[in-house]
Motif scaffolding. Structure first.
Motif, PDB file in Angstrom:
ATOM      1  N   ASP A 125      -1.643  28.863  24.175  1.00 56.27           N
ATOM      2  CA  ASP A 125      -2.819  29.660  23.834  1.00 56.27           C
ATOM      3  C   ASP A 125      -3.445  29.131  22.556  1.00 56.27           C
ATOM      4  N   ALA A 126      -4.703  29.467  22.352  1.00 49.66           N
ATOM      5  CA  ALA A 126      -5.406  29.080  21.128  1.00 49.66           C
ATOM      6  C   ALA A 126      -6.630  29.972  20.988  1.00 49.66           C
ATOM      7  N   ALA A 127      -6.627  30.791  19.965  1.00 47.34           N
ATOM      8  CA  ALA A 127      -7.743  31.707  19.747  1.00 47.34           C
ATOM      9  C   ALA A 127      -8.116  31.774  18.274  1.00 47.34           C
ATOM     10  N   ILE A 128      -7.995  30.629  17.589  1.00 41.50           N
ATOM     11  CA  ILE A 128      -8.321  30.606  16.167  1.00 41.50           C
ATOM     12  C   ILE A 128      -9.786  30.210  16.012  1.00 41.50           C
ATOM     13  N   CYS A 129     -10.629  31.160  16.262  1.00 38.70           N
ATOM     14  CA  CYS A 129     -12.075  31.066  16.087  1.00 38.70           C
ATOM     15  C   CYS A 129     -12.557  32.490  15.842  1.00 38.70           C
ATOM     16  N   PRO A 130     -13.740  32.693  15.285  1.00 37.31           N
ATOM     17  CA  PRO A 130     -14.170  34.055  14.969  1.00 37.31           C
ATOM     18  C   PRO A 130     -14.081  35.023  16.142  1.00 37.31           C
ATOM     19  N   TRP A 131     -14.466  34.579  17.333  1.00 32.43           N
ATOM     20  CA  TRP A 131     -14.446  35.466  18.496  1.00 32.43           C
ATOM     21  C   TRP A 131     -13.018  35.872  18.862  1.00 32.43           C
ATOM     22  N   GLY A 132     -12.069  34.987  18.641  1.00 40.09           N
ATOM     23  CA  GLY A 132     -10.682  35.312  18.909  1.00 40.09           C
ATOM     24  C   GLY A 132      -9.989  35.987  17.741  1.00 40.09           C
ATOM     25  N   TRP A 133     -10.552  35.830  16.556  1.00 38.08           N
ATOM     26  CA  TRP A 133      -9.918  36.353  15.344  1.00 38.08           C
ATOM     27  C   TRP A 133     -10.206  37.836  15.137  1.00 38.08           C
ATOM     28  N   VAL A 134     -11.433  38.232  15.367  1.00 38.76           N
ATOM     29  CA  VAL A 134     -11.833  39.616  15.096  1.00 38.76           C
ATOM     30  C   VAL A 134     -11.016  40.626  15.907  1.00 38.76           C
ATOM     31  N   PRO A 135     -10.775  40.422  17.205  1.00 40.65           N
ATOM     32  CA  PRO A 135      -9.954  41.397  17.927  1.00 40.65           C
ATOM     33  C   PRO A 135      -8.549  41.539  17.379  1.00 40.65           C
ATOM     34  N   GLN A 136      -7.984  40.444  16.884  1.00 39.10           N
ATOM     35  CA  GLN A 136      -6.639  40.546  16.326  1.00 39.10           C
ATOM     36  C   GLN A 136      -6.653  41.334  15.018  1.00 39.10           C
ATOM     37  N   ILE A 137      -7.686  41.128  14.214  1.00 34.98           N
ATOM     38  CA  ILE A 137      -7.820  41.927  12.995  1.00 34.98           C
ATOM     39  C   ILE A 137      -7.983  43.399  13.343  1.00 34.98           C
ATOM     40  N   ALA A 138      -8.778  43.673  14.392  1.00 34.99           N
ATOM     41  CA  ALA A 138      -9.038  45.061  14.789  1.00 34.99           C
ATOM     42  C   ALA A 138      -7.782  45.783  15.256  1.00 34.99           C
ATOM     43  N   SER A 139      -6.767  45.027  15.689  1.00 38.56           N
ATOM     44  CA  SER A 139      -5.525  45.662  16.132  1.00 38.56           C
ATOM     45  C   SER A 139      -4.794  46.340  14.990  1.00 38.56           C
ATOM     46  N   GLY A 140      -5.092  45.932  13.744  1.00 44.72           N
ATOM     47  CA  GLY A 140      -4.408  46.479  12.588  1.00 44.72           C
ATOM     48  C   GLY A 140      -3.023  45.906  12.363  1.00 44.72           C
ATOM     49  N   LEU A 141      -2.644  44.900  13.153  1.00 44.41           N
ATOM     50  CA  LEU A 141      -1.303  44.334  13.064  1.00 44.41           C
ATOM     51  C   LEU A 141      -1.259  42.979  12.366  1.00 44.41           C
ATOM     52  N   LEU A 142      -2.433  42.419  12.063  1.00 45.62           N
ATOM     53  CA  LEU A 142      -2.497  41.087  11.469  1.00 45.62           C
ATOM     54  C   LEU A 142      -2.274  41.164   9.957  1.00 45.62           C
ATOM     55  N   SER A 143      -1.478  40.267   9.431  1.00 44.97           N
ATOM     56  CA  SER A 143      -1.190  40.244   8.002  1.00 44.97           C
ATOM     57  C   SER A 143      -2.445  39.884   7.202  1.00 44.97           C
ATOM     58  N   THR A 144      -2.599  40.500   6.053  1.00 44.30           N
ATOM     59  CA  THR A 144      -3.711  40.184   5.149  1.00 44.30           C
ATOM     60  C   THR A 144      -3.229  39.458   3.894  1.00 44.30           C
ATOM     61  N   GLU A 145      -1.996  39.024   3.884  1.00 40.88           N
ATOM     62  CA  GLU A 145      -1.422  38.282   2.760  1.00 40.88           C
ATOM     63  C   GLU A 145      -1.964  36.849   2.764  1.00 40.88           C
ATOM     64  N   ASP A 146      -2.362  36.356   1.591  1.00 36.73           N
ATOM     65  CA  ASP A 146      -2.943  35.014   1.490  1.00 36.73           C
ATOM     66  C   ASP A 146      -1.909  33.913   1.238  1.00 36.73           C
ATOM     67  N   ASP A 147      -0.688  34.284   0.913  1.00 39.63           N
ATOM     68  CA  ASP A 147       0.375  33.313   0.651  1.00 39.63           C
ATOM     69  C   ASP A 147       1.102  33.030   1.967  1.00 39.63           C
ATOM     70  N   PRO A 148       1.054  31.800   2.491  1.00 40.85           N
ATOM     71  CA  PRO A 148       1.702  31.513   3.770  1.00 40.85           C
ATOM     72  C   PRO A 148       3.196  31.810   3.794  1.00 40.85           C
ATOM     73  N   THR A 149       3.848  31.766   2.638  1.00 40.06           N
ATOM     74  CA  THR A 149       5.282  32.033   2.610  1.00 40.06           C
ATOM     75  C   THR A 149       5.600  33.521   2.573  1.00 40.06           C
ATOM     76  N   ARG A 150       4.585  34.352   2.389  1.00 33.06           N
ATOM     77  CA  ARG A 150       4.797  35.812   2.319  1.00 33.06           C
ATOM     78  C   ARG A 150       4.039  36.572   3.402  1.00 33.06           C
ATOM     79  N   ALA A 151       3.292  35.845   4.218  1.00 35.93           N
ATOM     80  CA  ALA A 151       2.392  36.512   5.156  1.00 35.93           C
ATOM     81  C   ALA A 151       3.099  37.091   6.378  1.00 35.93           C
ATOM     82  N   TYR A 152       4.208  36.485   6.791  1.00 37.78           N
ATOM     83  CA  TYR A 152       4.855  36.921   8.023  1.00 37.78           C
ATOM     84  C   TYR A 152       6.346  37.040   7.766  1.00 37.78           C
TER      85      TYR A 152
END
Length: 405
Positions: free
Chosen positions: A189-216
């Motif tokens: 799968d591959a959905a790293i584009c705005p159209w694929g990104w917004v629904p994942q943000i809307a789920s409320g489950l996506l991390s908002t941490e900017d540090d890759p070592t702390r995000a997940y």
């Protein structure tokens, strides 16, 4: 009943292109997470993803296919090519109707669709590619793989979101048991584009941490969501007798048990049926909890869902009763590609007798009573592995893979 085995692996992942590169990176704890480069994420609350770096489609995909394929499908075609080669299969030597294709999808080729919609809105319908009619379709990976290799056997696509990679393998096993000698299965799968990104943000489950070592940080007391990624794994699933007759190069393992369940709506008081899926997969394999040597967890990365999974595992195996790992902390959750990559990773772990680590996590939270493998790989005599996956909408899937005798 016939035995169903995996004879080939093809992997395109954020931390490795090709099976052995991916496996070496995973054992080394090398993460593929970082700030998004496929578009400018600055205006979005989530900016970290697992991108497949170093991939040059022109090196793998015929020029005639380039205009009609999305990044997702190109990765899938490449993974399928590698899996077929790894299995030592020459499709032209096999009956066309004896080879099937079953893949998983989450929403189709959204990057291709976004581009064509932008052309429609900004320039008009004359500038929309005719390939849009199928290039976006959720079944496009199955279609393109089957066309490319002339595989006309039983085929399909599973839309169970992040559980789909396991479900595709379960269905592949069903086709093999019904007499189809070989099925190409898995998910990319591959959905790293705005159209694929917004629904994942809307789920409320996506991390908002900017540090890759702390995000997940699944199962951690600091868990705050998941990181999305792209890529996945394609596997060659065969009847064991047919594989041996054709002189298969190797057998990674047996698909010994499979089960799926569906949770009630999110606002329902009914508990998750993830544990039932695991129990049913064990029963299908003819095993007991004591027979499982490692669990590859779904590892959502959100406190409530992590707690639900950890407590289901503790109830089934006992607290700290079995090693649990989530190497997807190095790749992110790959939507429809994640579960099949976990299965491929489990097969490699069985092959080499080593459990890859859950990187960036120092230990499980107090309400997650599991033996989480962190820090470094753990060597262990491995015979059977349980792989779990959950998809948005209540989908649960469990697969048991067994090391070949």
């Amino acid at each position: 009943m016939s035995t169903t085995v995996v004879t080939g692996l093809g992997i395109t992942a954020p931390n490795g292109l090709g099976t052995e590169d991916y496996w070496a990176a995973t054992l080394a704890g090398t993460s593929g997470l970082g700030r998004i480069t496929r578009f400018d994420p600055g205006q979005y609350p989530s900016t970290i993803a697992g991108e497949v770096s170093g991939y040059r489609a022109e090196e793998h995909i015929p020029s005639r296919l380039m205009p009609q394929t999305d990044h997702m499908t190109r990765l899938a075609l490449t993974a399928a090519d590698w899996a077929i080669e790894n299995a030592g299969v020459t499709p032209g030597d096999l009956p066309e109707y004896g080879m099937g294709v079953v893949t998983a999808a989450s929403g189709g080729a959204v990057e291709f669709g976004q581009r064509e919609l932008q052309n429609l809105w900004s320039q008009g319908k004359e500038y929309v590619s005719a390939y849009q009619s199928f290039a976006w379709f959720y079944a496009v990976n199955t279609g393109q793989i089957s066309i490319r290799h002339k595989m006309r056997g039983p085929s399909g696509v599973l839309l169970t979101e992040q559980a789909g990679g396991i479900d595709s393998l379960g269905h592949a096993r069903r086709h093999v048991r019904k007499g189809c000698p070989m099925v190409v299965a898995g998910g990319v799968d591959a959905a790293i584009c705005p159209w694929g990104w917004v629904p994942q943000i809307a789920s409320g489950l996506l991390s908002t941490e900017d540090d890759p070592t702390r995000a997940y940080l699944p199962f951690s007391s600091e868990a705050g969501g998941y990181v999305a990624g792209e890529g996945g794994a394609i596997l060659i699933v065969e009847d064991a007798d047919s594989a041996r007759e054709r002189g298969a190069a190797q057998i990674y393992g047996e698909i010994a048990g499979y089960a799926a369940t569906l949770d009630a709506a999110a606002d329902s008081p009914q508990p998750s049926r993830l544990r039932r899926a695991a129990e049913n997969a064990l029963a299908d394999a003819g095993l007991t909890p004591e027979d499982i040597d490692v669990v590859f967890a779904d590892a959502t990365g959100t406190p409530e869902l992590d707690r639900t999974e950890a407590q289901a595992l503790a109830a089934l195996f006992g607290p700290q009763g079995v090693p649990v790992t989530a190497p997807k902390t190095m790749t992110g959750r790959l939507l429809a590609g994640g579960a099949s990559l976990d299965v491929a990773t489990a097969l490699l772990a069985l092959r080499d007798g080593v459990i890859p680590p859950t990187v960036h996590v120092t230990g499980p939270a107090p309400d997650c009573p599991i033996d989480l493998v962190t820090g470094a790989p753990r060597e262990a005599p491995l015979r059977n592995a349980l792989v779990l996956a959950r998809g948005h909408g209540g989908f649960n899937a469990a697969l048991v893979v067994r090391r070949p005798a």
